[in-house]
Write a protein that holds these residues in place. Structure first.
Motif, mmCIF file in Angstrom:
data_model
loop_
_atom_site.group_PDB
_atom_site.id
_atom_site.type_symbol
_atom_site.label_atom_id
_atom_site.label_comp_id
_atom_site.label_asym_id
_atom_site.label_seq_id
_atom_site.Cartn_x
_atom_site.Cartn_y
_atom_site.Cartn_z
ATOM 1 N N ASP A 15 87.228 85.003 51.201
ATOM 2 C CA ASP A 15 87.180 83.562 51.434
ATOM 3 C C ASP A 15 85.842 83.073 51.978
ATOM 4 O O ASP A 15 85.588 81.878 51.985
ATOM 5 N N SER A 16 84.992 83.965 52.479
ATOM 6 C CA SER A 16 83.745 83.512 53.098
ATOM 7 C C SER A 16 82.506 83.724 52.224
ATOM 8 O O SER A 16 81.422 83.287 52.578
ATOM 9 N N LYS A 17 82.674 84.388 51.069
ATOM 10 C CA LYS A 17 81.501 84.704 50.232
ATOM 11 C C LYS A 17 80.694 83.472 49.851
ATOM 12 O O LYS A 17 79.474 83.451 49.980
ATOM 13 N N GLU A 18 81.358 82.435 49.390
ATOM 14 C CA GLU A 18 80.661 81.231 48.945
ATOM 15 C C GLU A 18 79.996 80.525 50.128
ATOM 16 O O GLU A 18 78.903 79.979 50.011
ATOM 17 N N TYR A 19 80.687 80.535 51.272
ATOM 18 C CA TYR A 19 80.139 79.931 52.494
ATOM 19 C C TYR A 19 78.802 80.586 52.856
ATOM 20 O O TYR A 19 77.805 79.902 53.115
ATOM 21 N N TRP A 20 78.768 81.920 52.874
ATOM 22 C CA TRP A 20 77.548 82.630 53.259
ATOM 23 C C TRP A 20 76.464 82.501 52.210
ATOM 24 O O TRP A 20 75.273 82.462 52.540
ATOM 25 N N SER A 21 76.865 82.435 50.956
ATOM 26 C CA SER A 21 75.894 82.256 49.890
ATOM 27 C C SER A 21 75.207 80.890 50.031
ATOM 28 O O SER A 21 73.984 80.772 49.915
ATOM 29 N N ALA A 22 76.002 79.836 50.323
ATOM 30 C CA ALA A 22 75.438 78.495 50.524
ATOM 31 C C ALA A 22 74.531 78.483 51.753
ATOM 32 O O ALA A 22 73.434 77.914 51.722
ATOM 33 N N ALA A 23 74.978 79.131 52.840
ATOM 34 C CA ALA A 23 74.178 79.162 54.070
ATOM 35 C C ALA A 23 72.826 79.806 53.806
ATOM 36 O O ALA A 23 71.795 79.363 54.312
ATOM 37 N N ASN A 24 72.829 80.836 52.970
ATOM 38 C CA ASN A 24 71.560 81.502 52.656
ATOM 39 C C ASN A 24 70.650 80.604 51.826
ATOM 40 O O ASN A 24 69.442 80.799 51.798
ATOM 41 N N ASP A 25 71.244 79.604 51.175
ATOM 42 C CA ASP A 25 70.465 78.607 50.427
ATOM 43 C C ASP A 25 70.146 77.390 51.294
ATOM 44 O O ASP A 25 69.658 76.377 50.792
ATOM 45 N N MET A 115 75.806 65.871 73.041
ATOM 46 C CA MET A 115 74.470 65.812 72.450
ATOM 47 C C MET A 115 74.559 65.907 70.921
ATOM 48 O O MET A 115 75.182 66.821 70.407
ATOM 49 N N PRO A 116 73.932 64.955 70.209
ATOM 50 C CA PRO A 116 73.914 65.044 68.744
ATOM 51 C C PRO A 116 73.027 66.221 68.300
ATOM 52 O O PRO A 116 71.920 66.383 68.825
ATOM 53 N N VAL A 117 73.527 67.006 67.367
ATOM 54 C CA VAL A 117 72.783 68.174 66.896
ATOM 55 C C VAL A 117 72.808 68.223 65.372
ATOM 56 O O VAL A 117 73.666 67.626 64.731
ATOM 57 N N THR A 118 71.842 68.964 64.829
ATOM 58 C CA THR A 118 71.703 69.114 63.371
ATOM 59 C C THR A 118 71.613 70.598 63.046
ATOM 60 O O THR A 118 70.972 71.354 63.771
ATOM 61 N N VAL A 119 72.219 70.972 61.940
ATOM 62 C CA VAL A 119 72.222 72.382 61.557
ATOM 63 C C VAL A 119 70.851 72.829 61.030
ATOM 64 O O VAL A 119 70.081 72.027 60.491
ATOM 65 N N TRP A 120 70.554 74.105 61.242
ATOM 66 C CA TRP A 120 69.451 74.785 60.557
ATOM 67 C C TRP A 120 69.940 76.210 60.330
ATOM 68 O O TRP A 120 71.017 76.577 60.836
ATOM 69 N N PHE A 121 69.208 76.981 59.555
ATOM 70 C CA PHE A 121 69.718 78.296 59.178
ATOM 71 C C PHE A 121 68.750 79.397 59.590
ATOM 72 O O PHE A 121 67.583 79.387 59.192
ATOM 73 N N GLU A 122 69.259 80.310 60.396
ATOM 74 C CA GLU A 122 68.441 81.410 60.914
ATOM 75 C C GLU A 122 68.623 82.635 60.026
ATOM 76 O O GLU A 122 69.725 83.182 59.959
ATOM 77 N N ALA A 123 67.569 83.062 59.365
ATOM 78 C CA ALA A 123 67.654 84.228 58.480
ATOM 79 C C ALA A 123 67.868 85.500 59.299
ATOM 80 O O ALA A 123 67.146 85.754 60.254
ATOM 81 N N ARG A 124 68.905 86.252 58.931
ATOM 82 C CA ARG A 124 69.156 87.546 59.581
ATOM 83 C C ARG A 124 68.830 88.707 58.648
ATOM 84 O O ARG A 124 68.669 89.834 59.077
ATOM 85 N N SER A 125 68.811 88.427 57.367
ATOM 86 C CA SER A 125 68.437 89.425 56.369
ATOM 87 C C SER A 125 68.047 88.648 55.114
ATOM 88 O O SER A 125 67.988 87.416 55.150
ATOM 89 N N GLU A 126 67.822 89.350 54.018
ATOM 90 C CA GLU A 126 67.453 88.637 52.787
ATOM 91 C C GLU A 126 68.628 87.860 52.207
ATOM 92 O O GLU A 126 68.438 86.919 51.440
ATOM 93 N N THR A 127 69.845 88.246 52.586
ATOM 94 C CA THR A 127 71.020 87.596 51.986
ATOM 95 C C THR A 127 71.863 86.816 52.992
ATOM 96 O O THR A 127 72.771 86.103 52.598
ATOM 97 N N ILE A 128 71.577 86.982 54.288
ATOM 98 C CA ILE A 128 72.393 86.305 55.306
ATOM 99 C C ILE A 128 71.535 85.382 56.172
ATOM 100 O O ILE A 128 70.531 85.794 56.739
ATOM 101 N N ALA A 129 71.988 84.132 56.263
ATOM 102 C CA ALA A 129 71.387 83.162 57.182
ATOM 103 C C ALA A 129 72.535 82.551 57.980
ATOM 104 O O ALA A 129 73.588 82.224 57.432
ATOM 105 N N ILE A 130 72.336 82.442 59.296
ATOM 106 C CA ILE A 130 73.375 81.970 60.206
ATOM 107 C C ILE A 130 73.161 80.484 60.505
ATOM 108 O O ILE A 130 72.063 80.098 60.898
ATOM 109 N N PRO A 131 74.206 79.657 60.364
ATOM 110 C CA PRO A 131 74.068 78.260 60.768
ATOM 111 C C PRO A 131 73.874 78.168 62.289
ATOM 112 O O PRO A 131 74.661 78.729 63.057
ATOM 113 N N GLN A 132 72.798 77.518 62.694
ATOM 114 C CA GLN A 132 72.521 77.262 64.103
ATOM 115 C C GLN A 132 72.278 75.763 64.242
ATOM 116 O O GLN A 132 72.136 75.065 63.237
#
Ligand SMILES: [Zn+2]
Length: 141
Positions: A15-25, A115-132
């Motif tokens: 169920d999370s594959k598409e989520y992580w793929s989008a996050a990496n984009d 506090m209002p915040v906005t997402v950005w994506f922290e790369a952890r590897s070539e295929t994984i980026a974490i929403p921060q």
């Protein structure tokens, strides 16, 4: 010389594959229910509100507000020690769901509830980026 440890990264599954793929984009997507219309986080196979399995992916705005936060001064994992002090927060997304993330680009003691915040994506590897999240543009620190 200090050893650099790599930060942990999730392993995408069903169920999370598409989520992580989008996050990496660099895109935050939420699974949402076609029956009752509610978005959810984390991605599941069934809607937690009505039980329907008729779900779709929707693009999220990436905007939210801090619901709660804490400052970590002593990281429980060695990989995070160089980062301390850092903020772990629950962020209420504009679309409704609540997710956990770090609040970055801001002195930890200045992060506050609401506090209002906005997402950005922290790369952890070539295929994984974490929403921060970071303070939203124009937000005074
Ligand atoms: Zn539903």
């Amino acid at each position: 010389m200090a050893e650099t440890l790599s930060l942990p990264a999730p392993t995408p599954t069903g169920d999370s594959k598409e989520y992580w793929s989008a996050a990496n984009d660099g895109r935050l997507i939420l699974r949402a229910c076609r029956t009752c219309g509610k978005p959810m986080f984390y991605p599941r196979g069934h809607c937690p509100a009505c039980g329907s399995g008729d779900l779709e992916w929707r693009e999220a705005s990436g905007e939210g507000v801090v619901h709660a936060c804490t400052i970590v001064h002593r990281a429980p994992d060695q990989a995070f020690r160089a980062r301390a002090p850092y903020v772990i927060a629950l962020v209420d997304l504009k679309e409704g769901p609540r997710m956990m993330a770090n609040i970055t680009d801001c002195p930890p003691e200045e992060v506050r509830i609401g506090m209002p915040v906005t997402v950005w994506f922290e790369a952890r590897s070539e295929t994984i980026a974490i929403p921060q999240f970071r303070p939203a543009q124009g937000e005074k620190k």
